[in-house]
Design an enzyme around this catalytic site. Structure first.
Site, PDB file in Angstrom:
ATOM      1  N   SER A 163       0.601  -1.370  -0.218  1.00  0.00           N
ATOM      2  CA  SER A 163      -0.446   0.107  -0.151  1.00  0.00           C
ATOM      3  C   SER A 163       0.690   0.928  -0.145  1.00  0.00           C
ATOM      4  O   SER A 163       1.832   0.931   0.362  1.00  0.00           O
ATOM      5  CB  SER A 163      -1.083   0.135   0.915  1.00  0.00           C
TER       6      SER A 163
ATOM      7  N   TYR B  87      -2.747   0.004   9.559  1.00  0.00           N
ATOM      8  CA  TYR B  87      -2.071  -1.071   8.853  1.00  0.00           C
ATOM      9  C   TYR B  87      -0.807  -0.357   7.496  1.00  0.00           C
ATOM     10  O   TYR B  87      -0.165  -1.534   7.089  1.00  0.00           O
ATOM     11  CB  TYR B  87      -3.303  -0.352   8.038  1.00  0.00           C
TER      12      TYR B  87
END
Length: 253
Positions: free
Chosen positions: A148, A162
């Protein structure tokens, strides 16, 4: 049925974790269209997974779907073994399965269960897959992990856990590129920005904000991630390893 023999990935076997929907399904579909035999794993979407298997078989390639909980290392290890048993060998591993959960430092209601699960899926599941795949990947194999852009840029609070999990797999990938380079196995990470899927629609509550952060002022499409995976999986990317490629429309430009 198309002619498979002249496709760039003809004769290759690929495993895409979390391949039954969203970005994973787009990746699996692109690899199948490029001639690879494709296995996908799923957690809950059995019908979608089986529909994809039929679709890919219609392209003239072999395909299979396996249920596996990415948070359970033993299941991930068995998944890789099952793919090799079913399809004969393994050339391409795409670590796509992942979860996203918010978590703010100092939250008095946090009991760590959400963090534990997120780390189990996003980090430990990837490690388990690579450890087992490294034993069976053929020379000139490919390992590609979907990370990501949050690993490099955090624009709002609550996503540290995350982002940390995705930064970790980028670091693992760089290390693995050294471990496996002697077998000509390349290891790379792709870091998407906001991508329009059923789970993250470009009409959601935060869509306008996320579009505004992009230099292109839009969400990406799953096929745009799949195209980069296909390139890294193919013969033209044989000298790219240990790299992190950001595909986010210029969000972190």
């Amino acid at each position: 049925m198309s002619n498979i023999s002249n496709k760039p990935l003809a004769g290759k076997v690929a495993l895409v974790t979390g391949g039954s929907r969203g970005i994973g399904a787009a990746i699996a579909r692109r690899l199948a269209n490029d001639g690879a035999d494709v296995a996908i794993s799923y957690a809950n979407s059995a019908d979608k997974a089986n529909d994809l298997v039929k679709e890919f078989e219609g392209l003239g390639v072999r395909a299979a779907a396996f249920k596996a909980d990415q948070a359970v290392g033993a299941q991930v290890t068995q998944l890789v073994r099952d793919v090799v048993a079913k399809l004969g060998h393994l050339d391409i591993l795409v670590n796509n399965a992942g979860v996203f959960a918010l978590g703010t430092a100092g939250d008095p209601t946090d009991d760590y269960s959400t963090l534990d699960h997120q780390l189990a899926v996003n980090i430990c599941g990837v490690v388990a897959a690579v450890r087992e795949a490294a034993k069976v990947l053929r020379e000139d194999g490919r390992i590609i992990t979907i990370g990501s852009n949050g690993a490099d840029h955090i624009p709002f609070p609550g996503s540290a856990e995350y982002a940390g999990s995705k930064a970790a797999v980028a670091g693992f990938s760089r290390g693995w590129s050294r471990d496996l380079g002697g077998k000509a196995i390349t290891v790379n990470t792709i870091q998407p920005g906001p991508i329009a899927t059923d789970m993250n629609p470009d009409t959601g509550d935060f869509a306008d904000m996320l579009k505004g952060m992009s230099a292109l002022k839009r969400y990406g499409k799953p096929d745009e991630i799949a195209a980069v995976v296909a390139f890294l999986a193919g013969p033209d990317a044989s000298y790219i390893t240990g790299s992190t490629i950001t595909v986010d429309g210029g969000v972190i430009a």
